[in-house]
Design a protein around this motif. Structure first.
Motif, PDB file in Angstrom:
ATOM      1  N   SER A 123       0.808  -1.222   0.000  1.00  7.52           N
ATOM      2  CA  SER A 123       0.000   0.000   0.000  1.00  7.52           C
ATOM      3  C   SER A 123       0.842   1.273   0.000  1.00  7.52           C
ATOM      4  O   SER A 123       0.515   2.254  -0.672  1.00  7.52           O
ATOM      5  N   GLU A 124       1.937   1.284   0.753  1.00  5.70           N
ATOM      6  CA  GLU A 124       2.749   2.488   0.872  1.00  5.70           C
ATOM      7  C   GLU A 124       3.728   2.648  -0.283  1.00  5.70           C
ATOM      8  O   GLU A 124       3.778   3.690  -0.943  1.00  5.70           O
ATOM      9  N   ASP A 125       4.525   1.599  -0.544  1.00  2.00           N
ATOM     10  CA  ASP A 125       5.603   1.711  -1.528  1.00  2.00           C
ATOM     11  C   ASP A 125       5.154   1.435  -2.960  1.00  2.00           C
ATOM     12  O   ASP A 125       5.715   1.995  -3.910  1.00  2.00           O
ATOM     13  N   SER A 126       4.167   0.566  -3.140  1.00  6.24           N
ATOM     14  CA  SER A 126       3.720   0.182  -4.487  1.00  6.24           C
ATOM     15  C   SER A 126       2.196   0.211  -4.546  1.00  6.24           C
ATOM     16  O   SER A 126       1.542  -0.840  -4.617  1.00  6.24           O
ATOM     17  N   PRO A 127       1.609   1.385  -4.535  1.00  5.38           N
ATOM     18  CA  PRO A 127       0.140   1.479  -4.483  1.00  5.38           C
ATOM     19  C   PRO A 127      -0.553   0.840  -5.687  1.00  5.38           C
ATOM     20  O   PRO A 127      -1.679   0.337  -5.545  1.00  5.38           O
TER      21      PRO A 127
END
Length: 268
Positions: free
Chosen positions: A222-226
């Motif tokens: 979710s944070e690095d590769s939405p």
């Protein structure tokens, strides 16, 4: 000639035969009605002719001949076209263990890539499957490449509407992606597996798929590769809807839509 297919060039037969003059044999086959001479090519007059002659050749001898043909064609085509690559890959496939696995892998993958570009899903699936099998005979073959080849085979089988081999190759790809910590590949494989179950395995309406692994992907990405999370959420929404969990389906769809709008990715 029957090992070359239903249609073949005289020069190609001569090249495969090496120093043996095949003109007399070809002329007798034409006179006897087995071959039709069309000028630029020789054509077998009936598929059963090829079947009878081909199956009369002992298996070991057939493999050796296909190996010989692959070697000749590889030397003959200095800069092979996609069609010629597929031809070489075909003979290497039929030669089996007689050909070094790294050579078979190289041509099978190239042929698979070419077929994929043409949306020839059956040919792509077969060639990627050959590449996967060959990679298992290569010592210390990189697991990340094995994972990708297995996924490509699964994807081609899925597009060819063949769920059984698709799921088989995903069962190989998923643990390999996990071993190499490739989140994107793992998400793609898990998403394809869920999509295959929903669209081709005929999951009964009301039956819920196990989404545990996809949920973990969403949390991890979710944070690095939405975008990865968004694609996973999109298929999860479909799975929730099929499982009659409309609230969760709506929540997953809204999250996927939000990620798509934020990232500018219309496919999500």
């Amino acid at each position: 000639g029957v090992l070359l297919g239903d249609t073949f060039e005289y020069e190609k037969i001569q090249a495969v035969a090496g120093g043996i003059d095949v003109r007399g044999g070809v002329e007798r086959c034409v006179t006897g009605g087995f071959l039709a001479d069309q000028g630029n090519a020789l054509v077998l007059r009936h598929p059963l002719i090829r079947h009878v002659v081909y199956t009369s050749i002992p298996g070991v001898r057939r493999r050796d001949l296909h190996h010989q043909i692959a070697d000749v064609l590889e030397a003959r085509y200095a800069d092979p076209t996609d069609e010629q690559v597929a031809e070489i890959a075909h003979h290497m496939e039929l030669a089996g263990d007689a050909v070094a696995p790294d050579r078979t892998l190289t041509y099978a993958r190239l042929a698979g890539d070419s077929a994929m570009r043409l949306f020839a899903w059956g040919d792509a699936a077969r060639n990627y499957e050959v590449a996967v099998a060959a990679s298992q005979r290569v010592r210390n073959f990189p697991r990340e490449v094995f994972a990708r080849l297995s996924f490509l085979a699964a994807f081609a089988y899925y597009r060819n509407l063949d769920s059984g081999p698709c799921l088989h190759h995903l069962d190989q790809a998923i643990p390999a992606f996990r071993e190499t910590d490739e989140v994107k590949g793992l998400s793609e494989a898990l998403t394809l597996r869920a999509r295959c179950h929903l669209t081709q395995v005929a999951v009964p309406y009301g039956e819920m798929l196990d989404l545990t692994q996809l949920e973990a992907i969403v949390e991890q990405a979710s944070e690095d590769s939405p975008e990865i999370a968004g694609e996973a959420l999109a298929i999860m929404s479909q799975a929730y809807w099929t499982g009659r969990q409309s609230t969760q389906a709506r929540e997953a769809a809204l999250k996927a839509l939000e990620i798509g709008e934020r990232s500018g990715n219309p496919s999500t």
